[in-house]
Design a protein around this motif. Structure first.
Motif, PDB file in Angstrom:
ATOM      1  N   PRO A   1       0.752  -1.122   0.206  1.00 32.56           N
ATOM      2  CA  PRO A   1       0.121  -0.150   0.140  1.00 32.56           C
ATOM      3  C   PRO A   1       0.949   1.408  -0.257  1.00 32.56           C
ATOM      4  N   SER A   2       0.157   2.125  -0.964  1.00 35.98           N
ATOM      5  CA  SER A   2       0.968   3.571  -0.691  1.00 35.98           C
ATOM      6  C   SER A   2       0.050   4.495   0.132  1.00 35.98           C
ATOM      7  N   ILE A   3       0.247   5.848   0.076  1.00 34.32           N
ATOM      8  CA  ILE A   3       0.018   6.506   1.241  1.00 34.32           C
ATOM      9  C   ILE A   3      -1.191   6.817   0.853  1.00 34.32           C
ATOM     10  N   TRP A   4      -1.417   7.192  -0.792  1.00 30.52           N
ATOM     11  CA  TRP A   4      -2.706   7.204  -1.872  1.00 30.52           C
ATOM     12  C   TRP A   4      -3.936   6.036  -1.775  1.00 30.52           C
ATOM     13  N   ASP A   5      -3.085   4.908  -1.771  1.00 30.11           N
ATOM     14  CA  ASP A   5      -4.275   4.055  -1.067  1.00 30.11           C
ATOM     15  C   ASP A   5      -4.637   4.348   0.115  1.00 30.11           C
ATOM     16  N   VAL A   6      -4.082   4.727   1.607  1.00 30.82           N
ATOM     17  CA  VAL A   6      -4.744   5.035   2.849  1.00 30.82           C
ATOM     18  C   VAL A   6      -6.067   6.117   2.454  1.00 30.82           C
ATOM     19  N   PHE A   7      -4.928   7.568   2.149  1.00 31.57           N
ATOM     20  CA  PHE A   7      -5.549   8.600   1.598  1.00 31.57           C
ATOM     21  C   PHE A   7      -7.428   8.457   1.364  1.00 31.57           C
TER      22      PHE A   7
ATOM     23  N   SER B   1       5.992   3.269  -9.686  1.00 27.12           N
ATOM     24  CA  SER B   1       5.772   2.743  -8.415  1.00 27.12           C
ATOM     25  C   SER B   1       6.512   1.946  -7.397  1.00 27.12           C
ATOM     26  N   TRP B   2       6.942   3.122  -6.033  1.00 32.85           N
ATOM     27  CA  TRP B   2       8.076   2.887  -5.251  1.00 32.85           C
ATOM     28  C   TRP B   2       6.631   1.150  -4.279  1.00 32.85           C
ATOM     29  N   PRO B   3       5.938   1.590  -4.167  1.00 30.81           N
ATOM     30  CA  PRO B   3       5.389   0.388  -3.424  1.00 30.81           C
ATOM     31  C   PRO B   3       5.440  -0.783  -4.400  1.00 30.81           C
ATOM     32  N   ARG B   4       5.359  -0.847  -5.241  1.00 38.14           N
ATOM     33  CA  ARG B   4       4.624  -2.207  -6.399  1.00 38.14           C
ATOM     34  C   ARG B   4       6.504  -2.998  -6.859  1.00 38.14           C
ATOM     35  N   VAL B   5       7.729  -1.936  -6.506  1.00 35.62           N
ATOM     36  CA  VAL B   5       8.714  -2.704  -6.599  1.00 35.62           C
ATOM     37  C   VAL B   5       9.769  -2.947  -5.166  1.00 35.62           C
ATOM     38  N   GLN B   6       9.382  -2.473  -4.091  1.00 37.43           N
ATOM     39  CA  GLN B   6       9.409  -2.317  -2.759  1.00 37.43           C
ATOM     40  C   GLN B   6       9.103  -1.923  -1.804  1.00 37.43           C
ATOM     41  N   PRO B   7       7.734  -3.186  -1.770  1.00 37.44           N
ATOM     42  CA  PRO B   7       6.354  -2.384  -0.934  1.00 37.44           C
ATOM     43  C   PRO B   7       6.382  -1.858   0.428  1.00 37.44           C
ATOM     44  N   GLY B   8       7.896  -2.199   1.274  1.00 31.35           N
ATOM     45  CA  GLY B   8       7.656  -1.079   2.228  1.00 31.35           C
ATOM     46  C   GLY B   8       8.868  -0.208   2.662  1.00 31.35           C
ATOM     47  N   GLY B   9       9.166  -0.059   1.143  1.00 31.74           N
ATOM     48  CA  GLY B   9      10.581   1.090   1.391  1.00 31.74           C
ATOM     49  C   GLY B   9      11.460   0.557   1.581  1.00 31.74           C
ATOM     50  N   GLY B  10      12.098  -0.193   1.911  1.00 31.61           N
ATOM     51  CA  GLY B  10      12.948  -0.959   2.055  1.00 31.61           C
ATOM     52  C   GLY B  10      13.492  -1.850   1.668  1.00 31.61           C
TER      53      GLY B  10
ATOM     54  N   VAL C   1      11.665   8.009 -16.923  1.00 31.23           N
ATOM     55  CA  VAL C   1      11.810   7.310 -15.598  1.00 31.23           C
ATOM     56  C   VAL C   1      11.684   8.151 -15.098  1.00 31.23           C
ATOM     57  N   THR C   2      10.582   8.328 -13.992  1.00 31.21           N
ATOM     58  CA  THR C   2       9.866   9.059 -12.663  1.00 31.21           C
ATOM     59  C   THR C   2      10.010   8.072 -12.183  1.00 31.21           C
ATOM     60  N   LEU C   3      10.937   8.579 -10.642  1.00 31.83           N
ATOM     61  CA  LEU C   3      11.149   7.618  -9.531  1.00 31.83           C
ATOM     62  C   LEU C   3       9.933   8.034  -8.022  1.00 31.83           C
ATOM     63  N   TYR C   4       9.453   9.203  -8.176  1.00 34.06           N
ATOM     64  CA  TYR C   4       8.309   9.674  -7.290  1.00 34.06           C
ATOM     65  C   TYR C   4       7.463  10.214  -7.918  1.00 34.06           C
ATOM     66  N   HIS C   5       6.475  10.035  -8.020  1.00 40.34           N
ATOM     67  CA  HIS C   5       4.812  10.957  -8.244  1.00 40.34           C
ATOM     68  C   HIS C   5       4.357  10.100  -7.787  1.00 40.34           C
ATOM     69  N   TRP C   6       4.914  10.545  -5.605  1.00 41.28           N
ATOM     70  CA  TRP C   6       3.716  10.850  -4.527  1.00 41.28           C
ATOM     71  C   TRP C   6       3.154   9.720  -3.546  1.00 41.28           C
ATOM     72  N   ASP C   7       3.430   8.114  -4.391  1.00 40.55           N
ATOM     73  CA  ASP C   7       2.908   7.587  -3.685  1.00 40.55           C
ATOM     74  C   ASP C   7       3.878   6.630  -2.780  1.00 40.55           C
ATOM     75  N   LEU C   8       4.105   7.130  -1.897  1.00 40.09           N
ATOM     76  CA  LEU C   8       4.880   6.801  -0.914  1.00 40.09           C
ATOM     77  C   LEU C   8       4.467   5.426  -0.344  1.00 40.09           C
ATOM     78  N   PRO C   9       5.449   4.706  -0.543  1.00 41.96           N
ATOM     79  CA  PRO C   9       5.513   3.571   1.351  1.00 41.96           C
ATOM     80  C   PRO C   9       4.140   3.968   2.431  1.00 41.96           C
ATOM     81  N   ALA C  10       2.936   3.180   2.302  1.00 43.69           N
ATOM     82  CA  ALA C  10       2.723   3.241   3.367  1.00 43.69           C
ATOM     83  C   ALA C  10       3.434   3.237   4.923  1.00 43.69           C
ATOM     84  N   GLU C  11       4.280   1.921   4.367  1.00 39.12           N
ATOM     85  CA  GLU C  11       5.320   1.320   5.709  1.00 39.12           C
ATOM     86  C   GLU C  11       6.300   2.744   6.422  1.00 39.12           C
ATOM     87  N   LEU C  12       6.510   3.783   5.126  1.00 42.01           N
ATOM     88  CA  LEU C  12       7.609   4.747   5.760  1.00 42.01           C
ATOM     89  C   LEU C  12       6.740   6.087   5.849  1.00 42.01           C
TER      90      LEU C  12
END
Length: 465
Positions: free
Chosen positions: A28-34, A77-86, A113-124
């Motif tokens: 999940p990302s912060i946008w899933d939660v939001f 999507s950062w949480p797609r390739v690294q689900p917890g952000g690490g 490629v854009t590495l970050y378009h706002w979808d931070l992993p929720a765990e972070l």
């Protein structure tokens, strides 16, 4: 007019198009939660399905090829390739982007490629998100790992998309994820996003060497004083410029935070979250500055009474601000798009020429486009003359800026597809390709055919598709 080396493309963002929110090992990302929090988005819309690009990727690339796009700017999507952000990368998530890159290259389309378009992993976010310095270091490691996976095939990397929105819409007004309303948190987030950019640039260069194009994309603002003869209004523009533009431009491209910004927000924070050596880490050489532009704003000194706002929903590219309680941003006269944003191509000329003179960095317009109340004609096509007029006016603005000396090397229309428009859900359509959200059918609008002809010929006229 633009030359054979000018890059013509279009752009999307992962959470807005991919869907498959719980598939392939994605976290999940912060946008899933939001978006799953009641009241946060129009109609409770989410990006769970979006336009199902995850499953329709090859069909979408074929459509890009049909339109003749030279480049496609997409985000990972950062949480797609690294689900917890690490930790280690998720092979299934990496495989999706590897397949997308291969499909683009096979079609003769340059992947950007854009590495970050706002979808931070929720765990972070649970650990503080962008208010936590560790997030910047986690981002740099994620950037290094993805560069290692795709670097042999991807030559242009963008670290962040619109960090101003991530910081100030996410942490000050709270109208974007993670939905926090704390001006000091917004300033902390802005600094840690700057730090993440610098660390990621260094990590990618270390991984791939010098033969790579590195960029950052900012939604740089154009604000004008309500009364150019009023010193208070002129100073209001300066204040908004400091927290809207120079808070990112100056540390990234000059190696320091502007003193007037620090003075303006001194009643909020002493910037002690900026550690010794941070600005040197942030100030890494970039090859391209991405410029996202949609509209202009007006700033003036607050004269008492009810405060006027340029938008009812708080996510205008020109609000909110922090540290300037005596400033207000009144509505801007029209014409307007469906977002309520004014249409002003001259503002883009002004912005590009200013950035050229003040920062001397090559630029690309990485987002520009408009939402309108599209109607499907009896023939099943959206005849979007308003969008064509908007695009033509702004692409001509790029031409004028180049003639004035600005080093602008590309243009990416926003967006390729109708999609999930953040807090607006599916109520606003920016695409040059219509998406039927019930069937997921894609149908190029008149604007898509017009843009395809422009890409093929390099000529702006005529307005008809």
């Amino acid at each position: 007019m633009f030359g054979p080396d000018f890059v013509w493309g279009s752009a999307t963002a992962a959470y807005q198009v991919e869907g498959a929110a719980t598939e392939g090992g994605r976290g999940p990302s912060i946008w899933d939660v939001f978006s799953h929090t009641p009241g946060r988005t129009f109609n409770g819309d989410t990006g769970d399905v979006a336009i199902d690009h995850y499953h329709r990727m090859r069909e979408d690339v074929a459509l890009m090829a049909d339109l003749g796009l030279g480049a496609y700017r997409f985000s990972i999507s950062w949480p797609r390739v690294q689900p917890g952000g690490g930790g280690q990368l998720n092979p299934e998530g990496v495989a999706f982007y590897s397949g997308l890159v291969d499909a683009l290259l096979e079609a003769g389309i340059t992947p950007v490629v854009t590495l970050y378009h706002w979808d931070l992993p929720a765990e972070l976010q649970d650990a503080g998100g962008w208010t936590n310095r560790d997030t910047a270091h986690a981002f740099a490691e994620y950037a290094r790992l993805m560069a290692g996976e795709l670097g042999g095939r991807v030559r242009m990397w963008t670290t962040l998309n619109e960090p101003w929105c991530a910081a100030f819409l996410g942490y000050a007004s709270g109208v974007h994820a993670p939905g926090i309303t704390d001006p000091v948190a917004a300033l902390q987030a802005a600094h840690h996003l700057n730090l993440a950019h610098g660390l990621a640039v260094a990590a990618i260069r270390d991984e791939l060497g010098s033969d790579v194009t590195l960029a950052v994309t900012l939604n740089t603002h154009v604000n004008r004083p309500a009364d150019p003869g009023d010193p208070g209004d002129v100073d209001a523009v300066r204040r908004v410029d400091a927290v809207g533009n120079r808070i990112f431009l100056d540390p990234m491209l000059r190696g320091y935070y502007p003193q007037d910004l620090l003075d303006d927000v001194a009643h909020l924070t002493d910037f002690s979250f900026v550690h010794e050596g941070d600005t040197a880490l942030i100030h890494q050489p970039v090859d391209v500055l991405g410029v996202n532009y949609y509209c202009t704003g007006i700033a003036r000194a607050h004269r008492g009474g009810a405060r006027e706002s340029s938008t009812t929903h708080g996510d205008s590219p020109h609000s909110p601000w922090v540290g300037a309680d005596d400033v207000e941003l009144p509505p801007v006269p029209g014409p307007h798009t469906a977002m309520g944003w004014n249409i002003d191509p001259d503002g883009l000329v002004e912005l590009l020429v200013r950035l050229h003179h003040e920062y001397r960095v090559p630029m690309m317009v990485t987002e520009n486009g408009a939402a309108f109340e599209d109607e499907v004609g009896a023939d099943g096509i959206v005849h979007d003359a308003h969008r064509i007029g908007y695009l033509r006016g702004h692409i001509d603005a790029v031409r004028r800026a180049r003639e004035a000396g600005a080093d602008v090397r590309g243009y990416f229309v926003w967006s390729l597809f109708d999609n999930f428009e953040w807090a607006y859900g599916y109520e606003r359509r920016f695409g040059i390709v219509r998406v039927d959200y019930d069937t997921q059918a894609r149908t190029p609008k008149d604007s898509a055919r017009w843009y395809a002809r422009l890409v093929a010929t390099g000529e702006l006229d005529p307005l008809t598709p």
